[in-house]
Design a protein around this motif. Structure first.
Motif, mmCIF file in Angstrom:
data_model
loop_
_atom_site.group_PDB
_atom_site.id
_atom_site.type_symbol
_atom_site.label_atom_id
_atom_site.label_comp_id
_atom_site.label_asym_id
_atom_site.label_seq_id
_atom_site.Cartn_x
_atom_site.Cartn_y
_atom_site.Cartn_z
ATOM 1 N N SER A 109 -9.872 6.604 -2.852
ATOM 2 C CA SER A 109 -10.300 7.910 -2.354
ATOM 3 C C SER A 109 -9.218 8.970 -2.584
ATOM 4 O O SER A 109 -9.521 10.141 -2.793
ATOM 5 C CB SER A 109 -10.800 7.846 -0.906
ATOM 6 N N SER A 132 -5.376 -0.599 -7.690
ATOM 7 C CA SER A 132 -5.768 -1.399 -6.527
ATOM 8 C C SER A 132 -5.252 -2.830 -6.586
ATOM 9 O O SER A 132 -5.468 -3.604 -5.662
ATOM 10 C CB SER A 132 -7.297 -1.397 -6.375
ATOM 11 N N GLY A 149 0.830 -1.214 0.000
ATOM 12 C CA GLY A 149 0.000 0.000 0.000
ATOM 13 C C GLY A 149 0.860 1.258 0.000
ATOM 14 O O GLY A 149 0.572 2.238 -0.700
ATOM 15 N N ALA A 193 -4.701 -4.874 -0.072
ATOM 16 C CA ALA A 193 -5.754 -5.295 0.859
ATOM 17 C C ALA A 193 -6.969 -4.373 0.705
ATOM 18 O O ALA A 193 -6.812 -3.197 0.368
ATOM 19 C CB ALA A 193 -5.207 -5.214 2.282
ATOM 20 N N PRO A 194 -8.182 -4.895 0.947
ATOM 21 C CA PRO A 194 -9.407 -4.116 0.715
ATOM 22 C C PRO A 194 -9.417 -2.715 1.338
ATOM 23 O O PRO A 194 -9.845 -1.750 0.687
ATOM 24 C CB PRO A 194 -10.505 -4.995 1.321
ATOM 25 N N THR A 195 -8.917 -2.574 2.559
ATOM 26 C CA THR A 195 -8.953 -1.230 3.177
ATOM 27 C C THR A 195 -8.015 -0.280 2.425
ATOM 28 O O THR A 195 -8.307 0.901 2.277
ATOM 29 C CB THR A 195 -8.519 -1.261 4.660
ATOM 30 N N ILE A 196 -6.901 -0.821 1.943
ATOM 31 C CA ILE A 196 -5.935 0.005 1.214
ATOM 32 C C ILE A 196 -6.495 0.364 -0.161
ATOM 33 O O ILE A 196 -6.262 1.462 -0.683
ATOM 34 C CB ILE A 196 -4.576 -0.723 1.053
ATOM 35 N N GLU A 222 -9.614 0.909 -0.846
ATOM 36 C CA GLU A 222 -10.535 2.009 -0.598
ATOM 37 C C GLU A 222 -9.786 3.332 -0.433
ATOM 38 O O GLU A 222 -10.162 4.349 -0.999
ATOM 39 C CB GLU A 222 -11.286 1.712 0.694
ATOM 40 N N GLN A 223 -8.703 3.250 0.332
ATOM 41 C CA GLN A 223 -7.888 4.442 0.599
ATOM 42 C C GLN A 223 -7.276 4.967 -0.717
ATOM 43 O O GLN A 223 -7.289 6.171 -0.970
ATOM 44 C CB GLN A 223 -6.768 4.009 1.540
ATOM 45 N N THR A 224 -6.776 4.035 -1.536
ATOM 46 C CA THR A 224 -6.151 4.423 -2.800
ATOM 47 C C THR A 224 -7.167 5.098 -3.718
ATOM 48 O O THR A 224 -6.891 6.147 -4.315
ATOM 49 C CB THR A 224 -5.548 3.181 -3.492
#
Ligand code: ATP
Length: 235
Positions: A175, A162, A138, A166-169, A171-173
């Protein structure tokens, strides 16, 4: 801002693009979706000058850039954030960022931009003296985005940002990409994660075997039965 007309590209005998036409207006976030091998990366590589068009044209801000060398294209205002991140593993975070600015001579502004990247990505600031290869996946993605921002692009093209995160990363990427676009940079986004890309974009293109087969708003494509069955896991 970007007008692609009847673009054809090939790798030796392998035809990758069979005449694509695509438009991106200033300030837009446009998604390009499609299966593996459809030609998404090739489209981005042609825009960045990494693949020479066989036929057709690519115009950026009114200027024909098809077949121009990559360094000139960067200096015209296009930054490519490649698939697989491709940071320089043995160089530090700060050195990787400086490479993004290598064509610029305005050193005070470069320093300001570096500060801005560090404000946007505090983890990169903390790790600025560390070799990039020691960062997590990430963090390397953030570094690749930060490096692309360092050329002060008008248009940023993202290839599968992406992938492998990982899924949370993820989302962060995504955004961060939204934020970059909200701050005024035009974006062309290639994503395997079609749902996320269609949610994020102003409009989108669906590419199949080197051809654009659909074009519409993110909502239009999300509602399209063909897109739903092939790319969104729907019926
Ligand atoms: P992926 O998501 O798998 O990267 P893609 O939609 O980005 O897929 P491209 O990488 O643009 O697709 O590939 C388009 C076509 O060109 C495919 O048939 C692919 O096998 C071929 N191709 C891509 N790169 C090369 C290369 N360096 N040499 C030969 N053929 C290539």
């Amino acid at each position: 801002m970007l007008e692609i007309r009847d673009l054809e590209c090939a790798y030796g005998p392998v035809t990758a693009l069979r005449g694509i036409t695509l438009d991106i207006g200033e300030g837009e976030l446009v998604a390009l979706i499609g299966a593996n091998g459809a030609g998404k990366s090739t489209t981005l590589r042609a825009i960045s000058g990494l693949v020479k068009p066989k036929a057709g044209s690519i115009r950026f801000c009114g200027e024909d850039i098809g077949g121009t060398d990559p360094a000139r294209i960067i200096s015209r205002g296009i930054a490519h954030c490649p698939e697989g991140r491709r940071v320089f593993p043995y160089m530090t975070v700060a050195e990787n960022l400086m490479i993004g600015a290598y064509l610029r001579s305005d050193s005070a502004a470069v320093r300001d931009d570096m500060d801005r990247v560090y404000t946007d990505f505090p983890r990169l600031k903390e790790r600025r003296s560390q070799a990039a290869g020691t960062l997590s996946g990430g963090e390397q993605q953030m570094l690749a985005i930060g490096r692309a921002m360092m050329s002060r692009p008008k248009l940023m093209v993202f290839d599968e940002p992406s992938l492998g995160l990982a899924p949370t990363i993820v989302e962060q990427t995504l955004s961060i990409i939204r934020r970059i676009n909200d701050a005024g940079t035009t974006v062309l986004l290639v994503e395997q994660n079609a749902f996320a890309a269609l949610e994020l974009c102003d409009h989108a293109y669906l590419l199949e075997i080197g051809r654009i087969v659909r074009r519409g708003s993110g909502d239009d494509l999300m509602a399209d039965p063909k897109v739903r069955s092939a790319y969104l896991g729907g019926e």
